[in-house]
Scaffold this motif. Structure first.
Motif, mmCIF file in Angstrom:
data_model
loop_
_atom_site.group_PDB
_atom_site.id
_atom_site.type_symbol
_atom_site.label_atom_id
_atom_site.label_comp_id
_atom_site.label_asym_id
_atom_site.label_seq_id
_atom_site.Cartn_x
_atom_site.Cartn_y
_atom_site.Cartn_z
ATOM 1 N N ASP A 267 0.804 -1.225 0.000
ATOM 2 C CA ASP A 267 0.000 0.000 0.000
ATOM 3 C C ASP A 267 0.838 1.277 0.000
ATOM 4 O O ASP A 267 0.315 2.348 0.294
ATOM 5 N N ALA A 268 2.126 1.165 -0.260
ATOM 6 C CA ALA A 268 2.961 2.378 -0.264
ATOM 7 C C ALA A 268 4.104 2.165 -1.256
ATOM 8 O O ALA A 268 4.558 1.025 -1.447
ATOM 9 N N PRO A 269 4.584 3.242 -1.867
ATOM 10 C CA PRO A 269 5.639 3.082 -2.883
ATOM 11 C C PRO A 269 7.014 2.911 -2.238
ATOM 12 O O PRO A 269 7.880 3.771 -2.360
ATOM 13 N N GLU A 270 7.185 1.836 -1.531
ATOM 14 C CA GLU A 270 8.469 1.575 -0.861
ATOM 15 C C GLU A 270 8.786 0.093 -0.929
ATOM 16 O O GLU A 270 7.885 -0.751 -0.891
ATOM 17 N N ILE A 271 10.095 -0.174 -0.979
ATOM 18 C CA ILE A 271 10.584 -1.542 -0.800
ATOM 19 C C ILE A 271 11.464 -1.484 0.434
ATOM 20 O O ILE A 271 12.198 -0.515 0.615
ATOM 21 N N TRP A 272 11.365 -2.477 1.283
ATOM 22 C CA TRP A 272 12.207 -2.459 2.484
ATOM 23 C C TRP A 272 13.265 -3.548 2.379
ATOM 24 O O TRP A 272 13.030 -4.628 1.832
ATOM 25 N N GLU A 273 14.420 -3.215 2.933
ATOM 26 C CA GLU A 273 15.472 -4.220 3.074
ATOM 27 C C GLU A 273 15.783 -4.314 4.562
ATOM 28 O O GLU A 273 16.037 -3.302 5.219
ATOM 29 N N VAL A 274 15.751 -5.528 5.086
ATOM 30 C CA VAL A 274 15.981 -5.742 6.522
ATOM 31 C C VAL A 274 17.200 -6.649 6.646
ATOM 32 O O VAL A 274 17.187 -7.770 6.125
ATOM 33 N N THR A 275 18.238 -6.147 7.272
ATOM 34 C CA THR A 275 19.461 -6.944 7.302
ATOM 35 C C THR A 275 19.381 -8.073 8.331
ATOM 36 O O THR A 275 18.797 -7.915 9.405
ATOM 37 N N THR A 276 19.968 -9.198 7.979
ATOM 38 C CA THR A 276 20.056 -10.309 8.935
ATOM 39 C C THR A 276 21.522 -10.523 9.316
ATOM 40 O O THR A 276 21.882 -11.561 9.857
ATOM 41 N N ARG A 310 14.766 1.820 3.685
ATOM 42 C CA ARG A 310 13.627 2.026 2.786
ATOM 43 C C ARG A 310 14.156 2.380 1.403
ATOM 44 O O ARG A 310 15.004 3.271 1.291
ATOM 45 N N ILE A 311 13.622 1.755 0.382
ATOM 46 C CA ILE A 311 13.941 2.177 -0.982
ATOM 47 C C ILE A 311 12.648 2.760 -1.539
ATOM 48 O O ILE A 311 11.631 2.048 -1.620
ATOM 49 N N VAL A 312 12.693 4.032 -1.858
ATOM 50 C CA VAL A 312 11.470 4.685 -2.313
ATOM 51 C C VAL A 312 11.356 4.503 -3.827
ATOM 52 O O VAL A 312 12.314 4.734 -4.557
ATOM 53 N N VAL A 313 10.193 4.042 -4.261
ATOM 54 C CA VAL A 313 9.958 3.845 -5.692
ATOM 55 C C VAL A 313 8.783 4.721 -6.121
ATOM 56 O O VAL A 313 8.128 5.342 -5.277
ATOM 57 N N GLU A 314 8.535 4.759 -7.444
ATOM 58 C CA GLU A 314 7.510 5.695 -7.907
ATOM 59 C C GLU A 314 6.102 5.272 -7.506
ATOM 60 O O GLU A 314 5.270 6.077 -7.150
ATOM 61 N N ASN A 343 17.863 -1.081 -8.770
ATOM 62 C CA ASN A 343 19.200 -1.509 -8.385
ATOM 63 C C ASN A 343 19.266 -1.457 -6.860
ATOM 64 O O ASN A 343 19.064 -0.407 -6.251
ATOM 65 N N LEU A 344 19.532 -2.624 -6.252
ATOM 66 C CA LEU A 344 19.462 -2.691 -4.785
ATOM 67 C C LEU A 344 20.669 -2.055 -4.124
ATOM 68 O O LEU A 344 20.638 -1.735 -2.945
ATOM 69 N N ILE A 345 21.750 -1.861 -4.873
ATOM 70 C CA ILE A 345 22.940 -1.263 -4.256
ATOM 71 C C ILE A 345 22.740 0.237 -4.098
ATOM 72 O O ILE A 345 22.871 0.777 -3.010
ATOM 73 N N VAL A 346 22.358 0.892 -5.195
ATOM 74 C CA VAL A 346 22.157 2.338 -5.072
ATOM 75 C C VAL A 346 20.768 2.663 -4.555
ATOM 76 O O VAL A 346 20.498 3.788 -4.143
ATOM 77 N N GLY A 347 19.875 1.683 -4.584
ATOM 78 C CA GLY A 347 18.561 1.889 -3.995
ATOM 79 C C GLY A 347 17.652 2.777 -4.808
ATOM 80 O O GLY A 347 16.973 3.634 -4.261
ATOM 81 N N ARG A 348 17.659 2.596 -6.134
ATOM 82 C CA ARG A 348 16.692 3.377 -6.919
ATOM 83 C C ARG A 348 16.353 2.661 -8.235
ATOM 84 O O ARG A 348 17.067 1.739 -8.663
ATOM 85 N N GLU A 349 15.288 3.143 -8.856
ATOM 86 C CA GLU A 349 14.843 2.560 -10.124
ATOM 87 C C GLU A 349 15.843 2.928 -11.213
ATOM 88 O O GLU A 349 16.261 4.076 -11.309
ATOM 89 N N ILE A 350 16.211 1.941 -12.027
ATOM 90 C CA ILE A 350 17.174 2.256 -13.096
ATOM 91 C C ILE A 350 16.620 1.969 -14.485
ATOM 92 O O ILE A 350 17.203 2.380 -15.474
ATOM 93 N N ALA A 351 15.515 1.242 -14.581
ATOM 94 C CA ALA A 351 14.970 0.971 -15.917
ATOM 95 C C ALA A 351 13.503 0.584 -15.804
ATOM 96 O O ALA A 351 13.032 0.186 -14.732
ATOM 97 N N GLU A 352 12.822 0.751 -16.912
ATOM 98 C CA GLU A 352 11.419 0.329 -17.019
ATOM 99 C C GLU A 352 11.298 -0.501 -18.272
ATOM 100 O O GLU A 352 11.984 -0.215 -19.254
ATOM 101 N N LEU A 353 10.466 -1.513 -18.257
ATOM 102 C CA LEU A 353 10.290 -2.243 -19.504
ATOM 103 C C LEU A 353 8.826 -2.558 -19.728
ATOM 104 O O LEU A 353 8.081 -2.760 -18.762
#
Ligand code: DHE
Length: 512
Positions: A267-276, A310-314, A343-353
């Motif tokens: 329900d929100a434009p975010e992807i989360w990464e949780v470190t283990t 948090r990785i914010v996406v569109e 791209n999970l390293i820089v944490g942003r959208e890099i392409a659309e297809l």
């Protein structure tokens, strides 16, 4: 509780318009399914769980064979049953609480479980294949060489897909949409215990070190982290977006190289990464400098085990595919019209297809072709498979199939992709596609007129197992080279199949 009190509780719960079905519910259903419809000895009766279940009227009237669900046709007439069906398909008024204490209290460990010192069977323990039988909520444990059924054990209601194995392949964790997580010892062929990690859950992921299991929940809006050893909850993370919006979790996956869980917010434009990684995982210094502005909160205070980024996406993304080194994920937008590469390293959208027709990226697989790694995904609304180059994210080919399919599978040793045609008049077919020419080279039809879906290979890739997705169904074993049938194992509506080795080694050809 007596009948009058139950009826009163139901009225409180449901309000005036539902008075009669609520009273019927309280009298006939609540003792097994819970006064608040959240489950008990029987499953939760809420739309999140019942969404796609067909024939509920029939189940209420005549019961469900081989379960404790009795038929009520002698005490409820047709109109009352119809009212009950409407009632249980109505969303709950408020999102119920399910706290860490509730989770801990739900834990049931098998009193007679004693771990075996060695497998109690002669079969190769790493070539075991589990078959989820949704017809009567069981899992069959298959010897991957002889295809003998070593055990068949009951699961909680509504197991969907994606059981997760411990990294050594000994234990398996199985989740039901009711939020129950069951732990089973493959060596001992015994259940160890179960715990209710959420009230309505989507899927689970195992941490890279095998210590933690993440459970993605719709109800309540949380991510639960369990100890894999004890099934005790160690953390319940409320899922709230940056702007304060609470969100359901669509799904959670393990990113092994990054030692983290990746989760999609519904329900929100975010992807989360949780470190283990207790040392900080993706948040260690080598990565920190490359974070986009706005990621500060994951850098300072939030280091260490279960730190969140948090990785914010569109727009909200769903249904993920990861490339094999987990540097990128591709998700789909809600409308199912495009793929977005993050791209999970820089944490942003890099392409659309362009991926119209509801791509089902969760079933995507990848392989090497002409020195490039390509991935393929089926589409749920169109009879096509898209093949994508994962270097420049271009579409290599759109393969026309006989109808929309659900699952793809292959194996390192197989020159083919096996693609079912789940929907439409050709639902009984499985296409065999050449991984290099991208042409359909054969189409199998193991049970004319019956739905056929989901393939899994044995550890060595010699055999491919396909489900005949019917209540009186079967798992059909094919020689993966000659495409000839070698065995047919009767099963109750078999769905997903999971080979221990292929799963714990992230074999090329399986999804996630
Ligand atoms: Fe699935 C996997 C979500 C409909 C059978 N399905 C998954 C996973 C997710 C998911 C998040 C990943 C689990 C993992 O690997 O941890 N599925 C969804 C949906 O959102 C959707 C579209 C609607 C829903 O019910 O929520 C959906 N899925 C279906 C079906 O209709 C299928 C065919 C029949 C069923 O049992 O409901 C179905 N899903 C499966 C199977 C897997 C799966 C068999 C495991 C695939 C694998 O090989 O790993």
């Amino acid at each position: 509780m007596d009948k009058a009190k139950l009826a009163a509780a139901a009225l409180l719960l449901a309000g005036g318009a539902w008075a009669e079905p609520a009273a019927d519910y309280a009298e006939h259903c609540a003792s097994c399914h819970g006064e608040e419809r959240l489950g008990g000895t029987g499953p939760a009766l809420i739309p999140e769980t019942l969404g796609r279940v067909r024939g509920i009227e029939d189940v209420i009237a005549h019961g469900r064979p081989a379960t404790q669900m009795l038929g009520f046709s002698d005490v409820l007439d047709e109109a009352q049953i119809a009212g009950l069906v409407e009632f249980i398909k109505t969303p709950l008024e408020a999102v119920p609480e399910w706290t860490e204490a509730d989770i801990a209290a739900s834990r049931e460990m098998a009193p007679d479980y004693a771990p075996a010192q060695a497998p109690v069977f002669d079969a190769d323990p790493l070539n075991i294949t589990l078959v989820v039988e949704t017809g009567d909520h069981h899992v069959s444990v298959l010897d991957g060489d002889t295809f003998d059924v070593l055990d068949r054990f009951p699961t909680p209601y509504a197991v969907h897909g994606g059981p997760k194995f411990s990294p050594d392949g000994r234990y398996v964790f199985i989740m039901s949409r009711d939020g129950w997580v069951q732990k089973y010892d493959i060596w001992s062929l015994k259940e160890i215990g179960r715990v209710r990690a959420g009230l309505n859950s989507r899927n689970i992921a195992m941490s890279e070190d095998g210590q933690w299991l993440a459970v993605a929940n719709y109800l309540p809006q949380t991510l639960t982290i369990l100890s894999t050893e004890t099934l005790e909850p160690v953390k319940v993370m409320p899922v709230v977006a940056r702007d304060g919006t609470p969100s359901r979790v669509s799904a959670v996956y393990q990113a092994p190289q990054r030692k983290s869980f990746i989760l999609a917010l519904k329900d929100a434009p975010e992807i989360w990464e949780v470190t283990t990684d207790p040392e900080g995982g993706p948040f260690h210094d080598g990565f920190v400098h490359s974070y986009e502005k706005g990621m500060e909160e994951s850098v300072g205070a939030q280091k260490g085990l279960f730190a969140r980024r948090r990785i914010v996406v569109e727009e909200p993304l769903d249904d993920f595919f990861f490339d094999p080194d987990y540097r990128h994920l591709i998700g789909t937008n809600r409308e199912g019209t495009k793929g977005v590469v993050v791209n999970l390293i820089v944490g942003r959208e890099i392409a659309e297809l362009p991926l119209p027709g509801m791509p089902h990226l969760g079933s995507g697989i990848s392989w090497e072709r002409n020195g490039h790694r390509v991935m393929a995904t089926p589409h749920l609304n169109e009879g096509v498979l898209s093949v994508i180059d994962t270097e420049d994210w271009s579409i290599v080919k759109t393969i026309q199939t006989h109808g929309p399919g659900f699952f793809l599978r292959s194996h390192e040793t197989s020159p083919h992709v096996w693609a079912d045609v789940f929907f439409g008049p050709h639902k009984d077919e499985v296409h065999i596609i050449d991984k290099q020419t991208l042409e359909i080279v054969a189409t199998l039809n193991p049970a004319p007129g019956k739905t056929v879906a989901h393939t899994e290979f044995t550890r060595d890739g010699r055999y491919a197992l396909v489900s005949i997705w019917e209540d009186d169904g079967a798992v059909v074993v094919y020689d993966a080279q000659t495409l000839q049938e070698v065995r047919r194992l009767p099963m109750r509506k078999p769905s997903g199949k999971y080979n221990v080795w292929n799963k714990i080694t992230f074999s090329d050809g399986t999804s996630h």
